[in-house]
Design a protein around this motif. Structure first.
Motif, mmCIF file in Angstrom:
data_model
loop_
_atom_site.group_PDB
_atom_site.id
_atom_site.type_symbol
_atom_site.label_atom_id
_atom_site.label_comp_id
_atom_site.label_asym_id
_atom_site.label_seq_id
_atom_site.Cartn_x
_atom_site.Cartn_y
_atom_site.Cartn_z
ATOM 1 N N THR A 239 45.641 -11.024 63.142
ATOM 2 C CA THR A 239 45.542 -12.379 62.598
ATOM 3 C C THR A 239 45.175 -12.325 61.113
ATOM 4 O OG1 THR A 239 44.788 -13.185 64.745
ATOM 5 C CG2 THR A 239 44.373 -14.612 62.841
ATOM 6 N N VAL A 240 45.951 -13.015 60.289
ATOM 7 C CA VAL A 240 45.642 -13.098 58.859
ATOM 8 C C VAL A 240 44.979 -14.443 58.607
ATOM 9 C CG1 VAL A 240 46.510 -12.917 56.505
ATOM 10 C CG2 VAL A 240 47.713 -11.734 58.364
ATOM 11 N N GLN A 241 43.663 -14.400 58.412
ATOM 12 C CA GLN A 241 42.897 -15.628 58.177
ATOM 13 C C GLN A 241 42.762 -15.855 56.677
ATOM 14 O OE1 GLN A 241 39.199 -14.509 60.032
ATOM 15 N NE2 GLN A 241 39.623 -15.802 61.812
ATOM 16 N N VAL A 242 42.654 -17.119 56.302
ATOM 17 C CA VAL A 242 42.394 -17.444 54.901
ATOM 18 C C VAL A 242 41.137 -18.319 54.844
ATOM 19 C CG1 VAL A 242 43.310 -18.408 52.776
ATOM 20 C CG2 VAL A 242 44.873 -17.378 54.440
ATOM 21 N N PRO A 243 39.974 -17.711 54.526
ATOM 22 C CA PRO A 243 38.739 -18.483 54.394
ATOM 23 C C PRO A 243 38.826 -19.374 53.149
ATOM 24 C CG PRO A 243 38.303 -16.093 54.259
ATOM 25 C CD PRO A 243 39.791 -16.283 54.254
ATOM 26 N N PRO A 244 37.855 -20.275 52.957
ATOM 27 C CA PRO A 244 37.932 -21.200 51.816
ATOM 28 C C PRO A 244 38.055 -20.509 50.461
ATOM 29 C CG PRO A 244 36.215 -21.898 53.343
ATOM 30 C CD PRO A 244 36.706 -20.567 53.826
ATOM 31 N N SER A 245 37.628 -19.247 50.350
ATOM 32 C CA SER A 245 37.770 -18.528 49.079
ATOM 33 C C SER A 245 39.239 -18.317 48.719
ATOM 34 C CB SER A 245 37.079 -17.165 49.177
ATOM 35 O OG SER A 245 37.795 -16.318 50.074
ATOM 36 N N GLY A 246 40.150 -18.465 49.690
ATOM 37 C CA GLY A 246 41.579 -18.304 49.423
ATOM 38 C C GLY A 246 42.058 -16.867 49.495
ATOM 39 N N GLN A 247 41.137 -15.916 49.765
ATOM 40 C CA GLN A 247 41.501 -14.491 49.863
ATOM 41 C C GLN A 247 41.648 -14.112 51.330
ATOM 42 O OE1 GLN A 247 41.511 -12.261 46.809
ATOM 43 N NE2 GLN A 247 41.895 -14.358 46.178
ATOM 44 N N PRO A 248 42.815 -13.616 51.723
ATOM 45 C CA PRO A 248 43.041 -13.361 53.144
ATOM 46 C C PRO A 248 42.216 -12.207 53.728
ATOM 47 C CG PRO A 248 45.032 -12.913 51.858
ATOM 48 C CD PRO A 248 43.998 -13.366 50.893
ATOM 49 N N ILE A 249 41.933 -12.315 55.017
ATOM 50 C CA ILE A 249 41.309 -11.246 55.790
ATOM 51 C C ILE A 249 42.228 -10.978 56.973
ATOM 52 C CG2 ILE A 249 39.331 -10.582 57.220
ATOM 53 C CD1 ILE A 249 37.678 -12.680 55.717
ATOM 54 N N VAL A 250 42.591 -9.716 57.184
ATOM 55 C CA VAL A 250 43.364 -9.382 58.385
ATOM 56 C C VAL A 250 42.379 -8.884 59.436
ATOM 57 C CG1 VAL A 250 45.354 -8.177 59.324
ATOM 58 C CG2 VAL A 250 45.209 -8.586 56.859
ATOM 59 N N GLN A 251 42.385 -9.508 60.593
ATOM 60 C CA GLN A 251 41.488 -9.102 61.675
ATOM 61 C C GLN A 251 42.071 -7.876 62.382
ATOM 62 O OE1 GLN A 251 38.515 -10.347 62.242
ATOM 63 N NE2 GLN A 251 38.680 -11.915 60.649
ATOM 64 N N LEU A 252 41.196 -6.923 62.726
ATOM 65 C CA LEU A 252 41.687 -5.670 63.319
ATOM 66 C C LEU A 252 41.013 -5.382 64.662
ATOM 67 C CD1 LEU A 252 42.070 -3.739 59.955
ATOM 68 C CD2 LEU A 252 43.868 -4.745 61.356
ATOM 69 N N ALA A 253 41.005 -4.083 65.076
ATOM 70 C CA ALA A 253 40.658 -3.733 66.461
ATOM 71 C C ALA A 253 39.348 -4.352 66.966
ATOM 72 C CB ALA A 253 40.598 -2.208 66.602
ATOM 73 N N GLU A 254 38.305 -4.312 66.132
ATOM 74 C CA GLU A 254 37.019 -4.847 66.583
ATOM 75 C C GLU A 254 36.803 -6.275 66.110
ATOM 76 O OE1 GLU A 254 33.561 -2.342 66.102
ATOM 77 O OE2 GLU A 254 34.624 -0.588 66.836
ATOM 78 N N ALA A 255 37.897 -6.981 65.847
ATOM 79 C CA ALA A 255 37.797 -8.370 65.396
ATOM 80 C C ALA A 255 37.017 -9.193 66.402
ATOM 81 C CB ALA A 255 39.191 -8.964 65.257
ATOM 82 N N ASN A 256 36.288 -10.175 65.910
ATOM 83 C CA ASN A 256 35.711 -11.174 66.790
ATOM 84 C C ASN A 256 36.832 -11.771 67.626
ATOM 85 O OD1 ASN A 256 33.281 -10.717 65.584
ATOM 86 N ND2 ASN A 256 33.308 -12.578 64.343
ATOM 87 N N THR A 257 36.512 -12.166 68.867
ATOM 88 C CA THR A 257 37.568 -12.684 69.741
ATOM 89 C C THR A 257 37.932 -14.128 69.428
ATOM 90 O OG1 THR A 257 35.960 -13.347 71.401
ATOM 91 C CG2 THR A 257 36.880 -11.135 71.607
ATOM 92 N N CYS A 258 37.041 -14.845 68.722
ATOM 93 C CA CYS A 258 37.351 -16.208 68.281
ATOM 94 C C CYS A 258 37.012 -16.329 66.810
ATOM 95 C CB CYS A 258 36.520 -17.248 69.034
ATOM 96 S SG CYS A 258 36.922 -17.423 70.769
ATOM 97 N N GLY A 259 37.654 -17.260 66.147
ATOM 98 C CA GLY A 259 37.363 -17.509 64.750
ATOM 99 C C GLY A 259 37.577 -18.965 64.427
ATOM 100 N N GLY A 260 37.281 -19.332 63.184
ATOM 101 C CA GLY A 260 37.421 -20.729 62.800
ATOM 102 C C GLY A 260 38.188 -20.926 61.504
ATOM 103 N N TYR A 261 38.565 -19.837 60.852
ATOM 104 C CA TYR A 261 39.292 -19.978 59.593
ATOM 105 C C TYR A 261 40.778 -20.206 59.861
ATOM 106 C CZ TYR A 261 35.148 -18.216 57.141
ATOM 107 O OH TYR A 261 33.902 -18.047 56.635
ATOM 108 N N PRO A 262 41.448 -20.907 58.940
ATOM 109 C CA PRO A 262 42.889 -21.123 59.098
ATOM 110 C C PRO A 262 43.643 -19.798 59.128
ATOM 111 C CG PRO A 262 42.011 -22.413 57.277
ATOM 112 C CD PRO A 262 40.904 -21.537 57.740
#
Lengths: 318, 217
Positions: A239-262
């Motif tokens: 999952t490629v999330q974009v937090p309010p900072s506008g810089q993407p984060i790609v979630q990987l193997a130990e990613a949280n199972t739920c998130g709230g960012y777009p």
């Protein structure tokens, strides 16, 4: 048994990870480069669920107490077994008392060391994978350190030919600077046209904030046209999330199972290994594909592994 | 419209059904989602059914089952779903309020720290979903006066036991981990034990109350 002679805390026992427990908040975990893990197990004739060592801190050294087999795959790194240099993606017999040393990679971030029969740490929540973030699974819920002794499973019957056997390059390995393929995700259409265009046209720098949980990327800001808080929802590795900072984060193997960012996109499963091999400073590009191409890529990987497993079984000497 | 939804791909092997339509969390829709989740858990090719807050993610083996089939099951299931009977257990969780965010959080809302403590501990919460971290409960029932956006950048190490709020939701940290939510206090309540068959203590549908064990200034 094998004994760890030199290691960093980022090296851990990993298998294909935990399935079916996302709804208890249990991350998948498992190898960051599952393709390399699968290939190592295929070369040895191990079960595909066998656990191996994911090496992300170098140099790594271990000693075999018993004669068995070993396979080394993943990042390209010098691997020295007793007095032999192993070719990349190679499996061979080992003698009791042999030392294996893995030098820092020349390309990639993680090397996989699989042993005949797998690393036999206890199953926890259905897997042997270490969850480093939460501290459970694998060997005592932590990374490996000097003096750790790990039990081995029963090695499959038959031996490897003298000199060993190797794997051909898996799909996509030789053009490793091509774009990471993604499917658009839930909030794709909420990003401005400019943001979507930027997402697929620029090179994204891998920052130092890159670990088994996720990878923060550096590049131009990606802005949404509609800013709203999302309710928390399930997410998967890739999952490629974009937090309010506008810089993407790609979630990987130990990613949280739920998130709230777009979520702008999801890296397709067949390309996820590339994030497991990305190093800070690397540049990544994204390309949007459709379901069909994503599925075809997954099939291609599965077929390659099937072929490798069959070929390896032909070489096994009984 | 109660039956509006958005369905999206979450990669090759997962799909997200969102019935929130960008509005506030709705208990009725959540109860229907939990019923849908239960009906899908044994479906062919399905690996994980993950209730979120007014949404449901299904992961599946895309080589064993067609994405279109999962899509069909989700949509038909959603239209048919009726809320399951209310069978949740009740938990009282003792909280020592205080910590790095309480004052600033209260000030940002134009409230005192005491107001925040009182509003937070007066709520009757339901476990809407479990996830993010091992055993982490997403609690509905937060007083709307305590609703605030998450932090712009997640904090790297929010400690195990931290009692937190983010957006319109409340929760408790089961382990020390990064989080973008605001810290209001701390509890010793155990939320997760990987050596149990059901590792998470709280399950969707359970009821939670927070009691004031102390307030640190």
């Amino acid at each position: 048994m094998i004994e760890i002679l030199s290691s960093g805390a980022l090296n851990s026992v990993q298998d294909r990870g935990r399935r079916g427990l996302l709804s208890s908040g249990v991350s998948r975990s498992g190898a960051m480069d599952i393709l390399a893990l699968d290939a190592a197990n295929a070369l040895l004739g191990n079960d595909r669920d066998a656990a191996a060592i994911e090496v992300a801190a170098f140099p790594f050294r271990m000693r075999f107490d018993v004669a068995t087999t070993v396979a080394v795959t993943g990042a390209l790194a010098e691997a020295q077994l007793a007095d032999r240099r192993l070719p990349p993606w190679w499996a061979t017999e080992v003698h009791a008392g042999d030392d294996l040393t893995i030098a820092p990679p020349t390309a990639g971030a993680r090397v996989y060391v699989a042993v005949g029969g797998g690393i036999d740490v206890p199953l926890l929540l259905g897997a042997r994978a270490t969850e480093l973030k939460s501290g459970y699974g694998g060997h005592e819920g932590r990374g490996l350190k000097r003096g750790d002794r790990l039990p081995l499973g029963r090695r499959p019957p038959g031996g490897l030919p003298e000199g060993g056997i190797g794997a051909p390059p898996p799909p996509g390995r030789t053009e490793a600077d091509g774009p990471l393929r993604v499917l658009p995700a839930a909030e794709w259409a909420e990003f401005s046209e400019e943001a979507r265009e930027r997402f697929v046209s620029v090179g994204w720098g891998v920052t130092a904030e890159a670990d088994r949980q996720g990878c923060r990327l550096d590049g131009p800001e990606l802005m949404r046209e509609r800013r709203r808080e999302l309710l928390s929802h399930g997410i998967v590795p890739g999952t490629v999330q974009v937090p309010p900072s506008g810089q993407p984060i790609v979630q990987l193997a130990e990613a949280n199972t739920c998130g709230g960012y777009p979520k702008i996109a999801t890296v397709i499963e067949a390309d996820l290994w590339r994030l497991g091999q990305a190093m800070p400073g690397d540049a990544l590009r994204f390309a949007v594909v459709g379901r069909d191409e994503a599925l075809a890529a997954l099939r291609e990987t599965a077929q390659w592994l099937d072929g490798l497993r069959k070929a390896a079984s032909l070489y096994r000497v009984s | 419209m109660a039956d509006e939804f958005i369905l999206s791909d979450a990669g090759t092997g997962a799909m997200l059904l969102d019935v929130a339509k960008g509005s506030a969390f709705d208990e009725g829709r959540q109860a229907r989602l939990l019923a849908l989740a239960e009906s899908l858990s044994d479906a062919h090719g399905v690996e994980d059914v993950v209730p979120g807050m007014n949404n449901l993610m299904v992961t599946f083996d895309p080589l064993a089952v067609d994405a279109g089939e999962i899509e069909r099951r989700l949509l038909e299931g959603w239209h048919r779903a009726t809320p399951i009977e209310d069978s949740g257990r009740s938990h009282d969780i003792a909280v020592v309020y205080g910590g790095p965010d309480l004052q600033e959080f209260a000030a940002g809302l134009g409230l005192s720290a005491d107001d925040v403590v009182n509003l937070h501990s007066a709520g009757a919460y339901r476990v809407a979903a479990v996830g993010a971290m091992p055993g982490f409960p997403y609690l509905s029932g937060l007083d709307p006066r305590l609703a605030t956006p998450r932090r712009a950048l997640p904090r790297q190490g929010v400690p195990k036991g931290a009692v937190i709020v983010g957006g319109g939701q409340a929760g408790i940290m089961p382990i020390t981990a990064p989080s973008g939510w605001h810290i209001l206090g701390h509890t010793d309540f155990t939320l997760f034990d990987p050596h149990r068959a059901f590792p998470a203590t709280l399950r969707p549908g359970d009821r939670v109350r927070f009691t004031i064990a102390g307030v640190e200034r």
